[in-house]
Write a protein that holds these residues in place. Sequence first.
Motif, PDB file in Angstrom:
ATOM      1  N   ILE A  11       0.795  -1.103  -0.029  1.00  0.00           N
ATOM      2  CA  ILE A  11       0.060   0.004  -0.056  1.00  0.00           C
ATOM      3  C   ILE A  11       0.756   1.198  -0.074  1.00  0.00           C
ATOM      4  O   ILE A  11       1.623   1.350   1.047  1.00  0.00           O
ATOM      5  N   ALA A  17      -7.386   6.368   3.594  1.00  0.00           N
ATOM      6  CA  ALA A  17      -7.670   4.936   3.250  1.00  0.00           C
ATOM      7  C   ALA A  17      -6.504   4.140   3.493  1.00  0.00           C
ATOM      8  O   ALA A  17      -6.874   2.920   3.528  1.00  0.00           O
ATOM      9  N   GLY A  18      -5.501   4.559   3.273  1.00  0.00           N
ATOM     10  CA  GLY A  18      -4.369   3.764   3.299  1.00  0.00           C
ATOM     11  C   GLY A  18      -4.184   2.901   4.758  1.00  0.00           C
ATOM     12  O   GLY A  18      -4.074   1.445   5.172  1.00  0.00           O
ATOM     13  N   LEU A  21      -7.148   0.243   4.799  1.00  0.00           N
ATOM     14  CA  LEU A  21      -6.520  -0.997   4.248  1.00  0.00           C
ATOM     15  C   LEU A  21      -5.695  -1.779   4.964  1.00  0.00           C
ATOM     16  O   LEU A  21      -5.668  -3.131   4.918  1.00  0.00           O
ATOM     17  N   SER A 254      -2.616   4.601  -2.841  1.00  0.00           N
ATOM     18  CA  SER A 254      -3.516   5.313  -1.886  1.00  0.00           C
ATOM     19  C   SER A 254      -2.975   6.678  -1.387  1.00  0.00           C
ATOM     20  O   SER A 254      -2.823   7.077  -0.347  1.00  0.00           O
ATOM     21  N   SER A 260      -1.946   9.869  -6.001  1.00  0.00           N
ATOM     22  CA  SER A 260      -2.229   8.704  -6.769  1.00  0.00           C
ATOM     23  C   SER A 260      -2.151   9.092  -8.288  1.00  0.00           C
ATOM     24  O   SER A 260      -1.387   8.297  -8.874  1.00  0.00           O
ATOM     25  N   VAL A 504      -7.262   3.460  -4.583  1.00  0.00           N
ATOM     26  CA  VAL A 504      -8.187   3.316  -3.185  1.00  0.00           C
ATOM     27  C   VAL A 504      -7.981   4.537  -2.351  1.00  0.00           C
ATOM     28  O   VAL A 504      -7.157   4.648  -1.312  1.00  0.00           O
ATOM     29  N   ASP A 505      -8.750   5.714  -2.641  1.00  0.00           N
ATOM     30  CA  ASP A 505      -8.726   6.995  -2.019  1.00  0.00           C
ATOM     31  C   ASP A 505      -9.790   7.919  -2.788  1.00  0.00           C
ATOM     32  O   ASP A 505     -10.701   7.283  -3.312  1.00  0.00           O
ATOM     33  N   THR A 521     -14.146   8.898   2.135  1.00  0.00           N
ATOM     34  CA  THR A 521     -13.023   8.171   1.956  1.00  0.00           C
ATOM     35  C   THR A 521     -12.962   6.828   2.777  1.00  0.00           C
ATOM     36  O   THR A 521     -12.302   5.821   2.194  1.00  0.00           O
ATOM     37  N   ALA A 525     -12.442   2.846   1.422  1.00  0.00           N
ATOM     38  CA  ALA A 525     -11.466   1.736   1.904  1.00  0.00           C
ATOM     39  C   ALA A 525     -11.674   0.491   2.604  1.00  0.00           C
ATOM     40  O   ALA A 525     -11.395  -0.525   2.484  1.00  0.00           O
TER      41      ALA A 525
END
Length: 539
Positions: A11, A17-18, A21, A254, A260, A504-505, A521, A525
């Motif tokens: 990631i 988001a990160g 995840l 992310s 990104s 993913v964000d 957000t 995720a």
Amino acid sequence: MGNGTVYDFIITGAGSAGCVLAARLSESGTHSVLLLEAGGEDKGFWIHTPLGFPFLFSNPKVNWMFESEPVAELGNRTAYTPRGKVLGGSSSINGMVYIRGHARDYDEWQQLGCSGWSYDEVLPYFKKAEDQSRGRDHFHGIGGPLKVSDHQETHPLADAFIEAGIQAGISPNGDFNGASQEGIGYYQTNSFRGKRWSTATAYLKSARNRPNLHVVTNAHATRVLLEERRAVGVEYRTAAGLETARARREVLVSGGVFGSPQLLMLSGIGPGDHLRGAGIDVIHDLPTVGKNLHDHFFVQLMFRCSKPITLNDLSRSWPKKLAAGLQYLALRSGPLSINGIFAGAFVRSDERLERPDLQLNMNAWSVAKRTRDGAVPHPFPGLTISPVHLKPESRGEVLLKSSDPMAAPAIHFRCLSTIYDLDAMVGGIQMIRKIAQQPALKPLITEEIQPGLNVESERDLEAFIRQLGYPNLHPVGTCRMGSDPGAVVDAKLNVNGVRSLRVVDASVMPRVVAGNTNAPTIMIAEKASDMILKEASTG
């Protein structure tokens, strides 16, 4: 953890988001996860203190401090755009207001080709994330990592603002994330017992004890490694130099709405002519990477207050600051335990609209000067009420300034480029002035400081908006999700044309939601984690 270490998932970015995840993908202990963050640890008093976020506004230790390119519609002014550069990302430096958006936002995503993203389908993930202080109901969950709380203390200005809004014809609303968004009331925040509740605190803090999760801070992702259009790893820079890590299953980007698309382009994924012009080999010509940048837009109306009850008064008095500090340290209460953004309203700029397109934010302070170095409060009591346009039509883009991964991206905002975008803002100003004249609030206001009642004609109001308005720090859309050929990612957030690579964000949002973007957000995720784990369990 040297070069070439293999993980199931890598990631890039430990932001809103990160962190979600990393926590969810490592939860079972089955999968190995590497989480890379360009910033440092989320340490420091002001990060965890709710009223501390103004002190993070211009702190390069925790903030990317991006500056946009000149914005033609704003008289060629640039727009300062703070973004979190720390564990928790922008959830560690933002104002903590918990708003999900309107239910129709997600139904529109579904209509735009984002299968599985209707309101009924995303609501379970909002509830899964949430630990709602008011308890469980149809719209809210308990027991999730993310604390959602009422303000510990009410404020007389917020009470007066809400009552004045009701007097002006706005319905009261005790839950903007419940059955209806429209109305006026107090906000809830991502805080708990007087402390910020970022995703680093909510999700990552406990997850870091897991042996299958490795978190590396001060590690700036510079390139996704690709083999035959499949993501196989990540190159990243640390104080020791360039490192690489390999991904057995997937790479999950992310980096946020600016980071990104920048990382994709640096990796050879993006608009071909632009990449070639920057000296980057084109691996996959995907023209829409970086496009569709948009944000809410706002301008501040400021008023002089008749009573010394605002945060301006706290900032100007050392005895009051000392008392507030001691109260916070001893009891986790008082002015430092709140974010100062007490209340708001969701209203329509035109009665003919089906749902709100404006958010009115009430802050218990006013500022004489706002720069990227911070805000200077007025030397007298003041409050601010800001109209925020929630449904902007204008679109910009993010590009590369160079092939240097350590350089900031080129952020091209477009604002107020349509008649509706401008008319909605004018309508918001007129609505705030109407609220300010109501019996509940009028005694607490001695004058309108900005723009001043002499700014009255539509032409003058438009000039004021262009001169002092800004994007509202809710940028989205640069890796747009959809089912059409122009989408950057599909409905499962896979990058179109590249295997084992997802984004993913907030950059995947096809349209910005009607409200603050941090809670959506986190939901993205949560849903992405569920999709990824289900796919991993089937092979």
